[in-house]
Scaffold this motif. Sequence first.
Motif, short mmCIF file in Angstrom:
data_model
loop_
_atom_site.label_atom_id
_atom_site.label_comp_id
_atom_site.label_asym_id
_atom_site.label_seq_id
_atom_site.Cartn_x
_atom_site.Cartn_y
_atom_site.Cartn_z
N ASN A 197 -15.02 6.95 -7.48
CA ASN A 197 -13.28 6.63 -7.64
C ASN A 197 -13.15 6.95 -6.14
O ASN A 197 -13.40 7.66 -5.53
N THR A 198 -12.39 5.20 -5.29
CA THR A 198 -12.34 5.97 -4.27
C THR A 198 -10.89 5.58 -3.92
O THR A 198 -10.23 4.96 -4.85
N PHE A 199 -10.67 7.00 -2.91
CA PHE A 199 -8.67 6.99 -3.39
C PHE A 199 -8.63 7.11 -1.81
O PHE A 199 -8.90 8.34 -1.00
N ARG A 200 -6.60 6.81 -1.34
CA ARG A 200 -6.84 7.19 -0.13
C ARG A 200 -5.24 7.79 -0.35
O ARG A 200 -4.28 7.08 -1.46
N ASP A 201 -4.70 8.77 -0.06
CA ASP A 201 -3.35 9.49 -0.43
C ASP A 201 -2.00 8.44 0.49
O ASP A 201 -1.90 8.65 1.35
N ILE A 202 -1.84 8.00 -0.21
CA ILE A 202 -0.56 6.98 -0.46
C ILE A 202 1.52 7.84 0.05
O ILE A 202 2.07 7.41 -0.66
N SER A 203 1.12 9.23 -0.52
CA SER A 203 2.48 9.98 -1.08
C SER A 203 3.18 9.65 0.14
O SER A 203 4.72 9.44 0.01
N LYS A 204 3.11 9.80 1.30
CA LYS A 204 3.92 10.46 2.95
C LYS A 204 3.87 8.34 2.54
O LYS A 204 4.90 7.71 2.71
N GLN A 205 3.31 7.10 2.15
CA GLN A 205 3.66 6.14 2.47
C GLN A 205 4.56 5.65 1.49
O GLN A 205 6.18 4.96 1.62
#
Length: 724
Positions: A241-249
């Motif tokens: 599982n590769t992920f990045r936080d896009i909450s701000k986006q």
Amino acid sequence: MKDLENAVFNALPGAAAIVAEDGTIISTNSNWANGKESFHKLGMAQPGSNYFDHCQKAVKEGDDYALKIVFGMREVFDGVKSTFELTMPCPDDKQFPKKSWCKLTVSLLDSEENCVLVFFEDVSKNMRVVRALRETQERYTQQFKNSLAGIIISSPEGDIYDANPAACKILGYSKRELIEGGREIVMDWNHPVNQKAHKVREKKSFYEGEKIYKHKDGRELVVESSSVLYKNEDGELRSLNTFRDISKQKETLINLKHEKIFTEAIINSIPGTFYVLNKEMDIVRYNDAFFDDLGYSPEEIESNNALLYFPEDEHEKIINSIEDAFEDGSTHIVSKVISKNDGIRVYHLLANRFTTDKGEFIVGTGTDVTDLVDIEKEKDKNYDMLSQLFESSPLPMAMFSPDNKIVKINNSFTELYGYNKLEAVGKDVHRLLIEGDELGDAQKISEQVFSGQSYTDEVERFTETGEKLTVLMSAIPIIHEKEVVAAYVIYVDLTEQKKMEIDLQKSLGEKEILLQEVHHRVKNNLAVMAGLIDLQIMEEGDAKVQNKLNDIRSRIFSIAKIHENLYSNESMVSIKFDDYLRTIMEALPQKGLTESDELDITVDATPIILNLNQAVPLGLAVNELMNIVFSQHPNGRNLKVLLEKDQNNLVLVFEGDAISTELFERNGEVESFPSLLISIFLSQIHGKMNVSNNGVSRLAIEFEQMDVKGSSSSLTEEQSSIFN
């Protein structure tokens, strides 16, 4: 039905063949036949040939997977397994120049005919990822540690085996906490977004898209995730599982969406119409006012030129105005607009030019000023009417500014004072019309008026020739937006009226003297008559005749006293009845003919003014009452006379042992002449008499004080208020 089965067979995404138990290839689909989707030379045997022979040939060439295929197919034919699966690489050769992987599935198709379906499926994408991870372990380790994206290695069941520093930073957990806690602490499996992601990965063995993770502090994180299933060296399934936080986006996108909604709301809340025009005068943006105020549909707005909204006689003006806006940057214009709701309206249009990468545009607003235009027209009309009223007013008028300078005068002002407009306008209104030391008082008048208060009073002013005039001057402030900006003054010439008042006062004084003389002479004449009757009484020997003559003398005396009060007072038509009552009780002529010298009469009277038409009948009624007292009840010892007032109701009370109530009770007998006179006199003043005896004999005359109509009915409010 056979055609449908063939269609389904050919629609399979990979290479497929039906093989009999002896290895004969019964049929193949189009992908098997052309070799484009077979992924492996073992999937390229032709229909009618023997698939086992095809595989044995590959075994001899060193292909171990071909042997596994033969053994697996036998297990399916023998019923040991219902399905056989094998993932294997495709050999490098001219047919398959790029390393690829395929998955072979052998399934029992028909147990009676004992034939199987051989199906090759491309799994190169997943296997390349796994193989790349294996072949580049060192590089992966570095990328794993230093990647800005979070990486978690876990099992399909949710056990976490490893997490890189970025994953720990994004999720707020340490590596140890993630391994011990597992997937449950970072992801809500029941969340709809996560369930959708899991289904996709189960179906395709990989997933790319959004997931919802949980931060250690409880916050939800929206992440962009890539998840793929692979087998490790031990053949165990793992999930990368590769992920990045896009909450701000994501938050930014939501804010942008909200800003768009907010902008739309602002545009639609703009009073009047909002529009954006291109150089062709097409409307590319507009607000709801086009629907609500003008009544046009979206289809009409979007498919027509802006000139649609203007009458033809306004088109040239509108075109020129828009051209000016594109050239100079801005424009404004007042024009008629066609409203489908209200017909022709008048709008004030404002527009500014702006430039984007798509070209130049005009943005503007339109405000319905129809009512304002009508108001302005009405104001102009009212102004004209007021101007005409000012100019044509029969009263002299002048308008002056806060510094007392005359701004405007009318013709009547010129006629009264002699100054024309050239001589008066611009001059100090006080210095123009006042002489002497009265300028200080005039300045106080100005201060009062410009503080917002009106002023009215009689003053003296001078004409151009120096003639002194007495005028009634009214100065009124002119207020605009709570500020006194000017004032106007109205003059009423009282000069002639003052002269007439002086003449009237002189004439009135003469008439008052004459009236006093009349009353005086009437009183004297009555006194002479009373004296003659008194002489007759002295000569008369008959006692009854004496009593009758004495009654007449007392009546004349009563009237004479009224006239005496009239000429001795300021008023010629009213008397102070309380004084009259005291006077007549002290000098009753009846006392001389009776033995009632010991009768004690006390008078307690409230000050009351009665006009002559009430005073005379009431005085005569009192006289007749005293005649009865002295003639019918001569042995009384005391008599108290009270005069009281309650608002306009008066009560004259006689009480004491000198009053015999029986004398005023007829009991069926004919009413005596004095009693009859009393009734007549009381009827003239609308009065009534009440007789009572509750231990003390009491007689009360009640009536309402009023200005009785007649030759002497002139009791004024000022006179009546003196003793109120």
